[in-house]
Design a protein around this motif. Sequence first.
Motif, mmCIF file in Angstrom:
data_model
loop_
_atom_site.group_PDB
_atom_site.id
_atom_site.type_symbol
_atom_site.label_atom_id
_atom_site.label_comp_id
_atom_site.label_asym_id
_atom_site.label_seq_id
_atom_site.Cartn_x
_atom_site.Cartn_y
_atom_site.Cartn_z
ATOM 1 N N LEU A 46 0.824 -1.211 0.000
ATOM 2 C CA LEU A 46 0.000 0.000 0.000
ATOM 3 C C LEU A 46 0.857 1.259 0.000
ATOM 4 C CD1 LEU A 46 -2.818 1.244 0.109
ATOM 5 C CD2 LEU A 46 -2.719 1.072 2.612
ATOM 6 N N ASP A 47 1.790 1.367 0.946
ATOM 7 C CA ASP A 47 2.578 2.597 1.032
ATOM 8 C C ASP A 47 3.829 2.569 0.168
ATOM 9 O OD1 ASP A 47 5.004 2.033 3.327
ATOM 10 O OD2 ASP A 47 3.260 0.737 3.416
ATOM 11 N N LEU A 48 4.414 1.394 -0.049
ATOM 12 C CA LEU A 48 5.655 1.321 -0.817
ATOM 13 C C LEU A 48 5.430 1.454 -2.322
ATOM 14 C CD1 LEU A 48 7.537 -1.541 1.087
ATOM 15 C CD2 LEU A 48 7.856 0.935 1.295
ATOM 16 N N VAL A 49 4.227 1.103 -2.783
ATOM 17 C CA VAL A 49 3.952 1.138 -4.226
ATOM 18 C C VAL A 49 2.670 1.910 -4.530
ATOM 19 C CG1 VAL A 49 3.422 -0.265 -6.272
ATOM 20 C CG2 VAL A 49 5.191 -1.021 -4.664
ATOM 21 N N MET A 50 1.556 1.458 -3.980
ATOM 22 C CA MET A 50 0.252 1.911 -4.451
ATOM 23 C C MET A 50 0.003 3.399 -4.218
ATOM 24 S SD MET A 50 -1.749 -1.539 -3.274
ATOM 25 C CE MET A 50 -3.386 -0.876 -3.431
ATOM 26 N N LEU A 51 0.483 3.928 -3.094
ATOM 27 C CA LEU A 51 0.211 5.326 -2.755
ATOM 28 C C LEU A 51 1.309 6.294 -3.190
ATOM 29 C CD1 LEU A 51 -1.180 4.965 0.891
ATOM 30 C CD2 LEU A 51 -2.465 5.019 -1.256
ATOM 31 N N THR A 52 2.342 5.802 -3.843
ATOM 32 C CA THR A 52 3.504 6.656 -4.121
ATOM 33 C C THR A 52 3.183 7.812 -5.075
ATOM 34 O OG1 THR A 52 4.184 5.095 -5.854
ATOM 35 C CG2 THR A 52 5.204 4.840 -3.673
ATOM 36 N N GLN A 53 2.141 7.690 -5.882
ATOM 37 C CA GLN A 53 1.763 8.762 -6.813
ATOM 38 C C GLN A 53 0.388 9.343 -6.482
ATOM 39 O OE1 GLN A 53 3.878 9.973 -9.226
ATOM 40 N NE2 GLN A 53 5.339 8.593 -8.234
ATOM 41 N N LEU A 54 -0.094 9.050 -5.273
ATOM 42 C CA LEU A 54 -1.433 9.524 -4.922
ATOM 43 C C LEU A 54 -1.499 11.041 -4.908
ATOM 44 C CD1 LEU A 54 -4.235 8.478 -4.127
ATOM 45 C CD2 LEU A 54 -3.533 8.642 -1.732
ATOM 46 N N HIS A 55 -0.418 11.708 -4.523
ATOM 47 C CA HIS A 55 -0.415 13.172 -4.508
ATOM 48 C C HIS A 55 -0.549 13.755 -5.910
ATOM 49 C CE1 HIS A 55 3.703 11.952 -5.299
ATOM 50 N NE2 HIS A 55 3.967 13.171 -5.735
ATOM 51 N N ARG A 56 -0.324 12.932 -6.931
ATOM 52 C CA ARG A 56 -0.495 13.360 -8.320
ATOM 53 C C ARG A 56 -1.800 12.843 -8.911
ATOM 54 N NH1 ARG A 56 5.636 12.281 -10.712
ATOM 55 N NH2 ARG A 56 6.681 13.854 -9.408
ATOM 56 N N GLY A 57 -2.640 12.261 -8.035
ATOM 57 C CA GLY A 57 -3.929 11.772 -8.503
ATOM 58 C C GLY A 57 -3.885 10.414 -9.159
ATOM 59 N N ARG A 58 -2.860 9.601 -8.824
ATOM 60 C CA ARG A 58 -2.729 8.285 -9.450
ATOM 61 C C ARG A 58 -2.566 7.193 -8.400
ATOM 62 N NH1 ARG A 58 1.160 10.270 -13.154
ATOM 63 N NH2 ARG A 58 2.727 8.874 -12.302
ATOM 64 N N LEU A 59 -3.168 6.054 -8.667
ATOM 65 C CA LEU A 59 -2.940 4.824 -7.921
ATOM 66 C C LEU A 59 -2.020 3.939 -8.755
ATOM 67 C CD1 LEU A 59 -3.641 2.565 -5.778
ATOM 68 C CD2 LEU A 59 -5.534 1.935 -7.312
ATOM 69 N N VAL A 60 -0.894 3.560 -8.199
ATOM 70 C CA VAL A 60 0.008 2.622 -8.873
ATOM 71 C C VAL A 60 -0.395 1.219 -8.441
ATOM 72 C CG1 VAL A 60 2.387 1.905 -9.240
ATOM 73 C CG2 VAL A 60 1.856 4.322 -8.850
ATOM 74 N N TYR A 61 -0.911 0.437 -9.373
ATOM 75 C CA TYR A 61 -1.428 -0.888 -9.007
ATOM 76 C C TYR A 61 -0.610 -1.975 -9.687
ATOM 77 C CZ TYR A 61 -4.643 -4.394 -7.398
ATOM 78 O OH TYR A 61 -5.178 -5.487 -6.750
ATOM 79 N N PRO A 62 -0.219 -3.034 -8.930
ATOM 80 C CA PRO A 62 0.715 -4.019 -9.489
ATOM 81 C C PRO A 62 0.113 -4.999 -10.479
ATOM 82 C CG PRO A 62 0.911 -3.865 -7.083
ATOM 83 C CD PRO A 62 -0.345 -3.157 -7.478
ATOM 84 N N GLY A 63 -1.215 -5.081 -10.585
ATOM 85 C CA GLY A 63 -1.816 -6.080 -11.454
ATOM 86 C C GLY A 63 -2.972 -5.525 -12.257
ATOM 87 N N PRO A 64 -3.656 -6.392 -13.022
ATOM 88 C CA PRO A 64 -4.862 -5.970 -13.740
ATOM 89 C C PRO A 64 -5.898 -5.442 -12.750
ATOM 90 C CG PRO A 64 -4.117 -8.129 -14.498
ATOM 91 C CD PRO A 64 -3.318 -7.812 -13.278
ATOM 92 N N MET A 65 -6.590 -4.395 -13.113
ATOM 93 C CA MET A 65 -7.496 -3.723 -12.188
ATOM 94 C C MET A 65 -8.717 -4.561 -11.830
ATOM 95 S SD MET A 65 -6.206 -0.850 -11.270
ATOM 96 C CE MET A 65 -7.595 0.113 -10.672
ATOM 97 N N ASP A 66 -9.094 -5.530 -12.651
ATOM 98 C CA ASP A 66 -10.317 -6.299 -12.416
ATOM 99 C C ASP A 66 -10.075 -7.647 -11.744
ATOM 100 O OD1 ASP A 66 -12.046 -4.376 -13.551
ATOM 101 O OD2 ASP A 66 -11.527 -5.074 -15.570
ATOM 102 N N VAL A 67 -8.851 -7.956 -11.374
ATOM 103 C CA VAL A 67 -8.543 -9.272 -10.784
ATOM 104 C C VAL A 67 -8.609 -9.182 -9.262
ATOM 105 C CG1 VAL A 67 -6.767 -11.044 -10.506
ATOM 106 C CG2 VAL A 67 -7.116 -9.962 -12.736
ATOM 107 N N PRO A 68 -9.524 -9.931 -8.615
ATOM 108 C CA PRO A 68 -9.598 -9.912 -7.148
ATOM 109 C C PRO A 68 -8.516 -10.801 -6.535
ATOM 110 C CG PRO A 68 -11.307 -11.336 -8.026
ATOM 111 C CD PRO A 68 -10.591 -10.740 -9.219
ATOM 112 N N VAL A 69 -7.837 -10.274 -5.530
ATOM 113 C CA VAL A 69 -6.792 -11.036 -4.836
ATOM 114 C C VAL A 69 -6.966 -10.879 -3.325
ATOM 115 C CG1 VAL A 69 -5.174 -10.777 -6.761
ATOM 116 C CG2 VAL A 69 -5.111 -9.146 -4.877
ATOM 117 N N ALA A 70 -6.282 -11.729 -2.582
ATOM 118 C CA ALA A 70 -6.449 -11.785 -1.130
ATOM 119 C C ALA A 70 -5.613 -10.729 -0.422
ATOM 120 C CB ALA A 70 -6.066 -13.181 -0.629
#
Length: 345
Positions: free
Chosen positions: A187-211
């Motif tokens: 969450l903090d090391l990857v996904m939120l790193t560009q949140l201040h620029r209005g972006r979510l950095v996501y490691p996989g396809p957006m529609d794939v549910p994971v645990a």
Amino acid sequence: MIPTVLTDDAPRRVLVLGANGRLGRAATLAFAGSGWRVLAQVRRAPQVGWPATVQPLVLPFDTADHAQAVLEAARLAGGADTLVYALNPSRYTRAAWRAQTLPMLRRAMAVAQGLNARFVMPGNVYAYGSTMPEVLREDTPVCPDTEMGHIRQAMEVELAAAARRRELSSVVLRAGNFFGAGQGSWLDLVMLTQLHRGRLVYPGPMDVPVAWAYLPDLAQALVAVAQAWGPRAGFDTLHFQGHTLSGRDWLAGLEAMTGRAPLRASSLPWGLMRLAGVFKPEWAALAEGRYLWERPHRLCQQALERRIGREPHTPFAQALAQSLADLGWAAPSQVGAVPSPALRA
């Protein structure tokens, strides 16, 4: 050597190995909050204080001599009925995992045996491999096809062998990606790193549910497993379902939490990470787990709930709000209602 059964009036003491880590600290606080006396093994004194029922053991755990010192200190402090294994190799690289994981586990198992304590270890889904089915149950065959997966499987094999020899009684509680309880997750090391620029950095396809596992909930589940331990000795695996989330669930949740809508999604440059792994071995190890984002999967918690009752479960909106607050992004009181997308088996 099999531990005796705990009764309601028996003293309950737990030794948490690696109590300064995110999971270790969450487990320490959860056990202390449930009335246990906690021995918290840490390499260095914690910067944030513990509750009064927590006694730090400021000792390293890198060698057999270190493990013996931890065992002796735990005995002097009154012993423990349960040992929670929250240690990790010094670096997230294949070389570090290869060299450190099994020796460190064996040292911890020896400490548990010396204390006549039950052994509780959080697990993950690495060993199911890149062909894993969508629903993961305890009897789903493991099929590791990465080095990290083979190592996780070997850890469970070690525990199962000790149980067959009646040397140690243990449970592995498998869970998905951790989030919450501070820094150090995707969450903090990857996904939120560009949140201040209005972006979510996501490691996989957006529609794939994971645990995913919200750490405070997982820690409470570890406590519940320890408290519900029955007379049967052996080795068990249980599954913590937590939250099953897609990238779109995270995107919607973050839009509601931050008021930044619409957020854009950008992907992680896996190919670049793999190439850079020659110089940054942590990136190579992370790239090995790309399949964890591309294969839809969730953990079935039914066996866990037969053991402990309903699984601890914080609604996603609340868990995300607190996670962001812990990272300094938002206060929980600023958050509106967001329905939880978690699937229940």
